[in-house]
Each structure stands twice: as structure tokens, then as C-alpha cells.
Scaffold this motif. Structure first.
Motif, PDB file in Angstrom:
ATOM      1  N   THR A  18       0.687  -1.052   0.456  1.00 31.95           N
ATOM      2  CA  THR A  18       0.301  -0.159  -0.139  1.00 31.95           C
ATOM      3  C   THR A  18       1.019   1.419  -0.022  1.00 31.95           C
ATOM      4  N   PRO A  19       0.445   1.785  -0.908  1.00 29.57           N
ATOM      5  CA  PRO A  19       1.438   3.381  -1.510  1.00 29.57           C
ATOM      6  C   PRO A  19       1.592   4.171  -0.031  1.00 29.57           C
ATOM      7  N   ARG A  20       2.397   4.724   0.403  1.00 31.77           N
ATOM      8  CA  ARG A  20       2.530   5.837   1.295  1.00 31.77           C
ATOM      9  C   ARG A  20       3.885   7.241   1.146  1.00 31.77           C
ATOM     10  N   ASP A  21       3.438   8.262   2.358  1.00 31.99           N
ATOM     11  CA  ASP A  21       3.926   9.010   1.590  1.00 31.99           C
ATOM     12  C   ASP A  21       5.252   9.327   2.502  1.00 31.99           C
ATOM     13  N   ARG A  22       6.313   8.789   1.940  1.00 35.79           N
ATOM     14  CA  ARG A  22       7.777   7.989   2.574  1.00 35.79           C
ATOM     15  C   ARG A  22       8.386   9.219   2.873  1.00 35.79           C
ATOM     16  N   ARG A  23       8.430  10.466   3.200  1.00 33.71           N
ATOM     17  CA  ARG A  23       8.556  12.141   3.172  1.00 33.71           C
ATOM     18  C   ARG A  23       7.666  11.818   5.586  1.00 33.71           C
ATOM     19  N   LYS A  24       7.083  11.135   5.514  1.00 33.39           N
ATOM     20  CA  LYS A  24       6.660  11.043   7.058  1.00 33.39           C
ATOM     21  C   LYS A  24       7.550   9.945   7.244  1.00 33.39           C
ATOM     22  N   LEU A  25       8.565   8.905   6.555  1.00 26.85           N
ATOM     23  CA  LEU A  25       9.295   7.804   7.272  1.00 26.85           C
ATOM     24  C   LEU A  25      11.003   8.146   8.772  1.00 26.85           C
ATOM     25  N   LEU A  26      10.747   9.373   8.065  1.00 26.41           N
ATOM     26  CA  LEU A  26      11.862  10.195   8.799  1.00 26.41           C
ATOM     27  C   LEU A  26      12.172  11.537   9.274  1.00 26.41           C
ATOM     28  N   PRO A  27      12.256  12.238  10.303  1.00 31.83           N
ATOM     29  CA  PRO A  27      12.000  13.247  11.651  1.00 31.83           C
ATOM     30  C   PRO A  27      12.301  14.202  10.083  1.00 31.83           C
ATOM     31  N   ILE A  28      11.640  15.410  10.473  1.00 33.68           N
ATOM     32  CA  ILE A  28      11.129  16.780   9.689  1.00 33.68           C
ATOM     33  C   ILE A  28      12.561  17.313  10.004  1.00 33.68           C
ATOM     34  N   SER A  29      13.452  16.771  11.149  1.00 33.06           N
ATOM     35  CA  SER A  29      14.552  17.518  11.430  1.00 33.06           C
ATOM     36  C   SER A  29      16.102  17.060  10.265  1.00 33.06           C
ATOM     37  N   PRO A  30      16.611  17.348  10.131  1.00 32.48           N
ATOM     38  CA  PRO A  30      17.392  16.999   9.395  1.00 32.48           C
ATOM     39  C   PRO A  30      18.280  16.466  10.044  1.00 32.48           C
ATOM     40  N   ALA A  31      18.742  16.436  11.250  1.00 32.04           N
ATOM     41  CA  ALA A  31      20.021  16.410  11.820  1.00 32.04           C
ATOM     42  C   ALA A  31      19.294  15.297  13.033  1.00 32.04           C
ATOM     43  N   GLU A  32      17.840  14.612  12.974  1.00 29.20           N
ATOM     44  CA  GLU A  32      17.695  13.779  13.469  1.00 29.20           C
ATOM     45  C   GLU A  32      17.241  12.579  12.639  1.00 29.20           C
ATOM     46  N   ARG A  33      17.634  12.410  11.341  1.00 27.06           N
ATOM     47  CA  ARG A  33      17.560  11.204  10.511  1.00 27.06           C
ATOM     48  C   ARG A  33      18.362  10.211  10.848  1.00 27.06           C
ATOM     49  N   GLN A  34      19.839  10.518  10.668  1.00 20.02           N
ATOM     50  CA  GLN A  34      20.499   9.601  10.250  1.00 20.02           C
ATOM     51  C   GLN A  34      20.050   8.455  11.436  1.00 20.02           C
ATOM     52  N   GLU A  35      19.542   8.348  13.225  1.00 18.90           N
ATOM     53  CA  GLU A  35      19.203   7.639  14.420  1.00 18.90           C
ATOM     54  C   GLU A  35      18.333   6.521  13.397  1.00 18.90           C
ATOM     55  N   SER A  36      17.518   7.701  12.196  1.00 19.09           N
ATOM     56  CA  SER A  36      16.217   6.349  11.918  1.00 19.09           C
ATOM     57  C   SER A  36      16.293   5.772  10.442  1.00 19.09           C
ATOM     58  N   ALA A  37      17.793   6.123  10.406  1.00 17.73           N
ATOM     59  CA  ALA A  37      17.660   5.079   8.856  1.00 17.73           C
ATOM     60  C   ALA A  37      17.826   3.884   8.923  1.00 17.73           C
ATOM     61  N   ALA A  38      18.651   3.754   9.558  1.00 17.32           N
ATOM     62  CA  ALA A  38      17.843   2.020   9.519  1.00 17.32           C
ATOM     63  C   ALA A  38      16.488   1.236   9.638  1.00 17.32           C
ATOM     64  N   GLU A  39      15.797   1.916   9.891  1.00 14.26           N
ATOM     65  CA  GLU A  39      14.813   1.318  10.264  1.00 14.26           C
ATOM     66  C   GLU A  39      13.723   1.860   8.881  1.00 14.26           C
ATOM     67  N   VAL A  40      14.236   2.314   8.285  1.00 12.09           N
ATOM     68  CA  VAL A  40      13.683   2.872   6.536  1.00 12.09           C
ATOM     69  C   VAL A  40      14.284   2.870   5.561  1.00 12.09           C
ATOM     70  N   ALA A  41      13.920   1.848   4.210  1.00 12.70           N
ATOM     71  CA  ALA A  41      14.187   1.251   2.990  1.00 12.70           C
ATOM     72  C   ALA A  41      15.300   2.424   2.324  1.00 12.70           C
ATOM     73  N   LEU A  42      15.639   2.560   1.948  1.00 16.63           N
ATOM     74  CA  LEU A  42      17.164   3.498   1.474  1.00 16.63           C
ATOM     75  C   LEU A  42      17.570   2.717  -0.085  1.00 16.63           C
ATOM     76  N   PRO A  43      16.821   2.237  -0.917  1.00 17.50           N
ATOM     77  CA  PRO A  43      16.836   1.909  -1.980  1.00 17.50           C
ATOM     78  C   PRO A  43      18.662   2.373  -1.923  1.00 17.50           C
ATOM     79  N   GLY A  44      19.681   1.562  -2.976  1.00 15.70           N
ATOM     80  CA  GLY A  44      20.660   2.237  -3.920  1.00 15.70           C
ATOM     81  C   GLY A  44      22.072   2.845  -1.752  1.00 15.70           C
ATOM     82  N   HIS A  45      21.040   2.533  -0.807  1.00  7.84           N
ATOM     83  CA  HIS A  45      22.145   2.743   0.208  1.00  7.84           C
ATOM     84  C   HIS A  45      22.420   1.340   1.284  1.00  7.84           C
ATOM     85  N   ALA A  46      22.670   0.303   0.263  1.00  6.09           N
ATOM     86  CA  ALA A  46      23.412  -0.599   1.167  1.00  6.09           C
ATOM     87  C   ALA A  46      24.608  -0.727   1.847  1.00  6.09           C
TER      88      ALA A  46
END
Length: 490
Positions: free
Chosen positions: A129-157
Motif C-alpha cells: 500500500t503506497p504511503r508518503d515516504r516523507r513521513k518516515l523520517l524526522p522533519i529535522s535533518p539532524a535527527e534522520r541518521q538515527e532513524s535511517a536503519a529503520e527505513v528502506a533506502l534503495p542504493g544505501h546498502a
């Protein structure tokens, strides 16, 4: 011993999709799948789709239908859609295209082997089911790296893989398998985009901007060099934002020289740059670092202020020309390319004339022109002041003719100059072709070398430009270089 499962990956769209396909290939090979080049020879054909504009979507559907036809004639037993179109439409695509045996989203990539095995065995894996993937990471860029492992990021293997997953070349290798032997390869610098251009739906299905760590980019580049790659092209939705979520918006300026020093790499190219985010320091690094191509893939889109504001973009003709003057004052032979949208809602004849004024003064090496069409889910699709389709078509034809004339003139300006050419194809009948520093793969033209003696794919050759064929150059290898002659050195 059972016959190995075979899989073919068919890739459409941009260089970012090519990276994603090679990650999928790495995951599948690590789990015992045999990769084959021709979908007709595969048990499963995986089509990595593009979902950007209508033409790309049509190409993706056509590729899926073509692969489905193989089920009646060849070995192919299943056809699976992945990529941007699959991610963007999910169940809707599955219902509209029953010929696809599976529609997998980005969240399925980590388990791609199991998903394909289920489908190949006759099982059903529900389309996501498609979803807005902008909502999967924090709004603040500084907080995103900690959450990155929980989000599928193609090409970031990851690199530094555990035993059993790492390819034979060692633990530094990424979870990636090259699908061709070309001397150039793309490396994903980041994913997603935080800009909110009113015509673009990409952030909704690619998500918010998140950078890869420099160590991963470096390790992948070292591995690619071991595979014989001579040129890497850094790709993302917006390379000028690299590092902002890692605490250093100038991180690209320090990473580029390190990439250029990797043994075996002869050229580093950066694509997808935002004009509004260009920094003096980044221009300096791109124009003065050995082995870093003075190449500027600048996303202008238009130059009339009113149209740009309606697009939620910045700049105008004069500011853009000043930026180009700054670049060429540091590197007169720098390559510059861009894309433009004509017929945007509310675009007037005066706006179009302003765009033509910019194009005429910009001396761009490559120009892509697209007629505006609504993209569902975008702000521009809700605008009232749409132009008639025939008006958009007329403006597209008009600006395309101008663009073709201008890039041919720019190519002619390079006659007499010396270019460093990466040889990409050597054929007794077709000749020897390569690319100079101002030419990115597939988009910006190429160089025909007048002599191929002693040349092979992957060689770098100094050559003098002696003619043009539209946007393409004709060049003669210099004396002392493979293919060169004493005459060429004079």
C-alpha cells in the motif's frame, strides 16, 4: 543437484535506478540466484520501473507487458515490478496490470530473494500500500541518521558486510553486483529530497533527503575501481544538499578530493545540482580538483521569475547567467547541462521569451526540454491557469528547436580545444566512441575518435576536437597517446 534459479533485471529510468538494480542483483546473487542478461533466459524477470512522468510510466508498462509475453515463448515463469512506479502505485498498479505477477515496494528490497521465490512457487505476495515516504523520517535533518536503519533506502546498502554476504573481493565490497562491464558507474550519494517543487512528485515516493555516510561512498568507489571502473558519477535527487543531515553542509567539498584519490579512478562526476544551493566553495572544488570533472548538471527548469515562483523555485535569468559566468571564470571549458519545463500553468509569452533569452546567453552543452503535464499528487496539478495542450505542444517544439541549434553552436565552440576522452566502445565498423569531461553518460552527447589504433574500452585519451556532428564531437588523439599521430600533435 537442483538447477539454479535464474533472474534478469530490466532497468528503466535514471542512473539512481541503475544503482538500485545493482543492489538488488547483489542481494539475489548472495542468496544463490543466477543473474542472466536476457529476460527470456530467466525464471523471473524483474522490471525496475520509473514513475516520474507519463512517458516514463508508459515505457515501464510496455516493458512489463513485453516481459510477460516471454511466459508464452521462453523460460520466463514470472514477471515482477519494482522501482518508483511500483512504489508509487502499489496495489493500483497490480490491479491495473494483472500481467505482473508481483508488485514490490522499496520495503521488500531487503527480502527480495524470498519475495521472488514465493512468486516463482506460485504463491502470492500482496502488493504494498503506497504511503508518503516523507513521513518516515524526522522533519529535522539532524535527527534522520538515527532513524535511517529503520527505513528502506534503495542504493544505501552497507559496506563492510559480514562473512557469507561479502563478495569475493573482500569485506569492503558493497552489497552490489555490476550488471555490465562499462568503465563508468553511478554511486548513490543520498536519497530523497526536501524541496517542494510544485510539479514534482518524487519526494512523496522517494522520501525526505538523507545522506549516505562518506565512508560508505568511499568504500563503494574503491570496490568499483577494483571492478575496472574508471569514472564514477555521484547521483541523488539533490547532491548540493549532501551532508546537511550529517552536520556539515560542506561535506561534498571534502569528499570529492578523497574520491579523486582512489586508485584506478580517473574521473569523478557530480550530477543533479540545485542552482539556489550552489556555494562558492563547491564551485571551487568542482573547477580546480584534479580528476574531478568541471561539470555542472544544474536544475534550472525555467528562468522567468514568475514561473519559477509558481514552481516554488528561486532565481531568474540574470542570476543564473551570473552563476554561469562565475563557473566559467574559474573553468572556461566547464560543461553545463540543464532541463526546462515549458507551458507551465500561467506561463505567458513574455515568460517564454525570458526563457529564450536565458538559453541564448547560457551556452549550455546539453538541454532537455519538456512540455508541462499534470502529475497527480502535485500542487501544480491543482492550479487553474492551465495552458491548452496545443499551446504547450507548440512551445515545446519552438524551444526544442532553439535548444538543438544552441547546443550545436556550443559544440562548435569546442573545435580546436583539447579534451580528455574516456573510451567506452571500440567497434571495427562503428568506430571508437567515448566521452569528454563535459559529457555525462547517455545525456550529453559523445566523442568520435578519428583513430582507434591501440585503444580499448576504459582508456583515457587526450584528443584535439576537429569537428562536430550536432552535439557530438569528432576528435583526433594527440601524438604520444594511443591512436595518436604526429600530425595530431601539431
Amino acid at each position: 543437484m537442483p538447477e539454479r534459479r535464474t533472474v534478469a533485471l530490466v532497468t528503466l529510468g535514471c542512473a539512481r535506478n541503475e544503482v538500485d538494480s545493482e543492489e538488488l542483483a547483489g542481494r539475489l546473487e548472495a542468496d544463490g540466484w543466477q543473474l542472466v542478461e536476457d529476460a527470456a533466459d530467466a525464471d523471473v524477470a524483474v522490471v525496475n520501473t520509473c514513475g516520474f512522468v507519463d512517458a516514463a510510466k508508459k515505457d515501464s508498462v510496455d516493458a512489463l507487458l513485453e516481459a510477460n509475453d516471454l511466459k508464452d515463448h521462453g523460460r520466463t515463469q514470472a514477471v515482477v515490478a519494482v522501482g518508483c512506479m511500483a512504489e508509487r502505485y502499489g496495489k493500483e498498479l497490480a490491479e491495473a496490470l494483472p500481467e505482473a505477477d508481483g508488485v514490490l515496494g522499496f520495503d521488500d528490497y531487503a527480502d527480495i530473494s524470498d519475495r521472488l521465490q514465493t512468486i516463482l512457487s506460485g504463491g502470492i505476495h500482496a502488493a504494498h500500500t503506497p504511503r508518503d515516504r516523507r513521513k518516515l523520517l524526522p522533519i529535522s535533518p539532524a535527527e534522520r541518521q538515527e532513524s535511517a536503519a529503520e527505513v528502506a533506502l534503495p542504493g544505501h546498502a552497507p559496506t563492510d558486510l559480514p562473512d557469507g554476504l561479502a563478495p569475493a573481493s573482500g569485506p569492503r565490497a558493497p552489497l552490489r553486483r555490476r550488471l555490465d562491464g562499462a568503465p563508468v558507474a553511478s554511486v548513490k550519494l543520498a536519497s530523497g529530497c526536501d524541496r517542494r517543487c510544485t510539479f514534482c512528485a518524487i519526494p512523496s515516493f522517494r522520501g525526505s533527503f538523507i545522506s549516505r555516510r562518506p565512508s560508505d561512498v568511499l568504500n563503494e568507489t574503491r570496490w568499483l575501481a577494483e571492478q575496472g571502473v574508471k569514472e564514477i558519477m555521484l547521483v541523488s535527487e539533490n547532491n548540493t544538499s549532501y551532508g546537511k543531515d550529517l552536520g556539515d553542509i560542506r561535506l561534498l567539498e571534502s569528499l570529492l578530493p578523497e574520491l579523486a584519490e582512489v586508485d584506478g579512478i580517473e574521473r569523478v562526476r557530480v550530477s543533479y545540482l540545485q542552482p539556489a544551493e550552489m556555494r562558492p566553495g563547491l564551485i571551487d572544488v568542482l573547477t580546480s580538483t584534479p580528476k574531478v570533472a568541471p561539470y555542472f548538471d544544474l536544475s534550472f527548469q525555467h528562468s522567468a521569475p514568475g514561473v519559477l515562483r509558481a514552481m516554488r523555485r528561486f532565481g531568474d535569468t540574470d542570476r543564473f547567467l551570473e552563476l554561469l559566468d562565475t563557473i566559467r571564470s574559474k573553468a572556461p571549458e566547464a560543461g553545463v547541462r540543464s532541463n526546462f519545463i515549458v507551458g507551465f500553468p500561467g506561463e505567458s509569452e513574455a515568460d517564454l521569451a525570458e526563457l529564450e533569452r536565458f538559453l541564448t546567453g547560457a551556452r549550455l552543452d546539453a538541454i532537455g526540454v519538456f512540455g508541462y503535464s499534470d502529475e497527480e499528487g502535485t500542487e501544480a496539478a491543482t492550479y487553474d491557469n492551465k495552458l491548452d495542450e496545443d499551446v504547450v505542444a507548440e512551445r515545446l517544439a519552438r524551444v526544442s528547436r532553439l535548444a538543438e541549434e544552441l547546443v550545436s553552436q556550443r559544440a562548435e565552440e569546442r573545435v580546436g580545444s583539447t579534451v580528455r576522452v574516456l573510451v567506452e566502445s571500440v567497434d571495427d565498423e562503428e568506430g571508437v566512441y567515448g566521452r569528454a569531461a563535459h559529457q555525462a553518460p547517455e545525456t550529453d552527447g559523445q566523442v568520435l575518435l578519428t583513430s582507434g589504433a591501440g585503444l580499448s574500452v576504459g582508456r583515457m585519451v587526450e584528443a584535439k576536437v576537429v569537428g562536430t556532428e550536432g552535439v557530438d564531437l569528432v576528435a583526433e588523439p594527440l601524438a604520444g597517446h594511443p591512436g595518436g599521430s604526429e600530425e595530431a600533435g601539431r
